[in-house]
Design a protein around this motif. Structure first.
Motif, PDB file in Angstrom:
ATOM      1  N   LEU A  68       0.996  -1.207  -0.023  1.00 19.14           N
ATOM      2  CA  LEU A  68      -0.052  -0.088   0.062  1.00 19.14           C
ATOM      3  C   LEU A  68       0.729   1.149   0.004  1.00 19.14           C
ATOM      4  N   PRO A  69       1.963   1.433   0.551  1.00 23.17           N
ATOM      5  CA  PRO A  69       2.795   2.723   0.654  1.00 23.17           C
ATOM      6  C   PRO A  69       3.258   2.858  -0.639  1.00 23.17           C
ATOM      7  N   LYS A  70       3.661   1.690  -1.468  1.00 24.75           N
ATOM      8  CA  LYS A  70       4.184   1.936  -2.625  1.00 24.75           C
ATOM      9  C   LYS A  70       3.302   2.336  -3.807  1.00 24.75           C
ATOM     10  N   ILE A  71       2.016   1.762  -3.493  1.00 22.06           N
ATOM     11  CA  ILE A  71       0.943   2.215  -4.526  1.00 22.06           C
ATOM     12  C   ILE A  71       0.554   3.497  -4.105  1.00 22.06           C
ATOM     13  N   PHE A  72       0.640   4.066  -2.945  1.00 24.50           N
ATOM     14  CA  PHE A  72       0.370   5.493  -2.611  1.00 24.50           C
ATOM     15  C   PHE A  72       1.343   6.311  -3.243  1.00 24.50           C
ATOM     16  N   ALA A  73       2.662   5.783  -3.140  1.00 23.08           N
ATOM     17  CA  ALA A  73       3.848   6.528  -3.963  1.00 23.08           C
ATOM     18  C   ALA A  73       3.716   6.558  -5.238  1.00 23.08           C
ATOM     19  N   GLY A  74       3.139   5.597  -5.902  1.00 24.86           N
ATOM     20  CA  GLY A  74       2.854   5.673  -7.413  1.00 24.86           C
ATOM     21  C   GLY A  74       1.659   6.787  -7.634  1.00 24.86           C
ATOM     22  N   PHE A  75       0.976   6.726  -6.808  1.00 27.14           N
ATOM     23  CA  PHE A  75      -0.258   7.426  -7.188  1.00 27.14           C
ATOM     24  C   PHE A  75       0.294   9.334  -7.135  1.00 27.14           C
ATOM     25  N   LEU A  76       1.109   9.417  -5.835  1.00 22.04           N
ATOM     26  CA  LEU A  76       1.707  10.611  -5.877  1.00 22.04           C
ATOM     27  C   LEU A  76       2.533  11.191  -7.154  1.00 22.04           C
ATOM     28  N   LEU A  77       3.334  10.215  -7.654  1.00 18.62           N
ATOM     29  CA  LEU A  77       3.969  10.490  -8.855  1.00 18.62           C
ATOM     30  C   LEU A  77       3.205  10.790 -10.032  1.00 18.62           C
ATOM     31  N   MET A  78       2.044  10.017  -9.997  1.00 18.22           N
ATOM     32  CA  MET A  78       1.167  10.509 -11.203  1.00 18.22           C
ATOM     33  C   MET A  78       0.624  11.842 -11.022  1.00 18.22           C
ATOM     34  N   ILE A  79       0.604  12.442  -9.890  1.00 17.48           N
ATOM     35  CA  ILE A  79      -0.153  13.824  -9.692  1.00 17.48           C
ATOM     36  C   ILE A  79       1.128  14.800 -10.241  1.00 17.48           C
ATOM     37  N   PRO A  80       0.677  15.729 -11.177  1.00 20.41           N
ATOM     38  CA  PRO A  80       1.824  16.525 -11.809  1.00 20.41           C
ATOM     39  C   PRO A  80       2.323  17.496 -10.922  1.00 20.41           C
ATOM     40  N   GLY A  81       3.447  17.491 -10.274  1.00 15.99           N
ATOM     41  CA  GLY A  81       3.862  18.627  -9.195  1.00 15.99           C
ATOM     42  C   GLY A  81       5.122  18.034  -8.722  1.00 15.99           C
ATOM     43  N   LEU A  82       5.991  18.947  -8.370  1.00 19.06           N
ATOM     44  CA  LEU A  82       7.381  18.765  -7.558  1.00 19.06           C
ATOM     45  C   LEU A  82       7.216  18.149  -6.204  1.00 19.06           C
ATOM     46  N   ILE A  83       6.320  19.043  -5.487  1.00 20.72           N
ATOM     47  CA  ILE A  83       5.879  18.767  -4.155  1.00 20.72           C
ATOM     48  C   ILE A  83       5.711  17.258  -3.959  1.00 20.72           C
ATOM     49  N   SER A  84       4.565  16.921  -4.938  1.00 21.73           N
ATOM     50  CA  SER A  84       3.897  15.576  -4.643  1.00 21.73           C
ATOM     51  C   SER A  84       4.883  14.644  -5.006  1.00 21.73           C
ATOM     52  N   ASP A  85       5.852  14.559  -5.960  1.00 22.32           N
ATOM     53  CA  ASP A  85       7.051  13.801  -6.270  1.00 22.32           C
ATOM     54  C   ASP A  85       7.922  13.527  -5.171  1.00 22.32           C
ATOM     55  N   VAL A  86       8.139  14.760  -4.510  1.00 21.06           N
ATOM     56  CA  VAL A  86       9.017  14.525  -3.316  1.00 21.06           C
ATOM     57  C   VAL A  86       8.602  13.818  -2.368  1.00 21.06           C
ATOM     58  N   LEU A  87       7.235  14.006  -2.199  1.00 22.40           N
ATOM     59  CA  LEU A  87       6.480  13.262  -1.099  1.00 22.40           C
ATOM     60  C   LEU A  87       6.486  11.797  -1.381  1.00 22.40           C
ATOM     61  N   ALA A  88       6.258  11.608  -2.847  1.00 25.84           N
ATOM     62  CA  ALA A  88       6.447  10.104  -3.370  1.00 25.84           C
ATOM     63  C   ALA A  88       7.880   9.593  -2.870  1.00 25.84           C
ATOM     64  N   LEU A  89       8.839  10.102  -3.162  1.00 26.43           N
ATOM     65  CA  LEU A  89       9.960   9.602  -2.947  1.00 26.43           C
ATOM     66  C   LEU A  89      10.391   9.421  -1.320  1.00 26.43           C
ATOM     67  N   LEU A  90       9.820  10.353  -0.570  1.00 27.07           N
ATOM     68  CA  LEU A  90       9.795  10.198   0.926  1.00 27.07           C
ATOM     69  C   LEU A  90       9.230   8.918   1.223  1.00 27.07           C
ATOM     70  N   VAL A  91       8.061   8.577   0.822  1.00 23.86           N
ATOM     71  CA  VAL A  91       7.080   7.386   1.073  1.00 23.86           C
ATOM     72  C   VAL A  91       8.030   6.077   0.749  1.00 23.86           C
ATOM     73  N   MET A  92       8.663   6.239  -0.355  1.00 23.45           N
ATOM     74  CA  MET A  92       9.499   5.040  -0.788  1.00 23.45           C
ATOM     75  C   MET A  92      10.533   4.580   0.112  1.00 23.45           C
ATOM     76  N   ILE A  93      10.966   5.443   1.286  1.00 20.27           N
ATOM     77  CA  ILE A  93      11.778   5.343   2.067  1.00 20.27           C
ATOM     78  C   ILE A  93      11.371   4.028   3.189  1.00 20.27           C
ATOM     79  N   ALA A 147       0.457   3.760  10.937  1.00 17.98           N
ATOM     80  CA  ALA A 147      -0.800   4.628  10.763  1.00 17.98           C
ATOM     81  C   ALA A 147      -2.117   4.078   9.890  1.00 17.98           C
ATOM     82  N   MET A 148      -1.715   3.329   9.002  1.00 20.45           N
ATOM     83  CA  MET A 148      -2.645   2.783   8.158  1.00 20.45           C
ATOM     84  C   MET A 148      -3.352   1.518   9.056  1.00 20.45           C
ATOM     85  N   MET A 149      -2.617   0.807   9.857  1.00 24.34           N
ATOM     86  CA  MET A 149      -3.162  -0.210  10.623  1.00 24.34           C
ATOM     87  C   MET A 149      -4.000   0.124  11.824  1.00 24.34           C
ATOM     88  N   LYS A 150      -3.465   1.327  12.379  1.00 25.50           N
ATOM     89  CA  LYS A 150      -4.214   1.943  13.393  1.00 25.50           C
ATOM     90  C   LYS A 150      -5.562   2.565  12.905  1.00 25.50           C
TER      91      LYS A 150
END
Length: 160
Positions: A75-100, A110-113
């Motif tokens: 699920l985090p990787k899918i969310f990162a892929g979704f953020l990468l699909m949104i055009p914008g550099l801020i969302s791309d940086v957030l996607a790269l952070l989610v991949m860590i 947080a998701m399980m909670k």
């Protein structure tokens, strides 16, 4: 209304960052081509990691908690892929952070909670007020949640 304001502020910030980075690198076309490349990278991430996620999500919503760690890992990787699909550099940086991996672990926790909270609310709604007033039962059974063992198992899966 709050969500609308957050999205609007996000869009304005994305445009300003796009203009700023375009001026910094010398051309807006480089940034545009990055958006196109990031879109396809995100699309491939979503395709790769979402193969068996939907049936598992449906099982989780029906109350059948799956012990499959692939769901919480993907699920985090899918969310990162979704953020990468949104055009914008801020969302791309957030996607790269989610991949860590450390951020992925925090995202999974947080998701399980949130899922446990939602499932507990669903169980409480299904039980209605039945557990609050048990006249014919013994004193130690009154007020106990019959799903407490299930919730403890879910918490153990989250921590394990």
């Amino acid at each position: 209304m709050k969500l609308f304001l957050i999205v609007l502020i996000g869009l304005v910030l994305e445009v300003f960052v796009w203009i700023g980075v375009g001026d910094l690198v010398g051309s807006m076309w480089y940034v545009f081509f990055w958006f196109v490349a990031a879109f396809f990278i995100g699309l491939n991430l979503i395709r790769k990691y979402s193969a068996g996620v939907m049936p598992q999500m449906q099982q989780m919503q029906m109350g059948q908690m799956s012990a499959d760690p692939a769901l919480s890992n993907n699920l985090p990787k899918i969310f990162a892929g979704f953020l990468l699909m949104i055009p914008g550099l801020i969302s791309d940086v957030l996607a790269l952070l989610v991949m860590i991996p450390a951020v992925q672990n925090a995202f999974k926790a947080a998701m399980m909670k949130a899922m446990m909270k939602r499932q507990q609310a669903m169980m409480d709604k299904m039980m209605g007020g039945m557990m609050g007033n048990m006249n014919g039962m013994s004193g130690d059974a009154q007020g106990q949640n019959p799903f407490a063992d299930l919730m403890r198992q879910m918490q153990g899966m989250q921590q394990g």
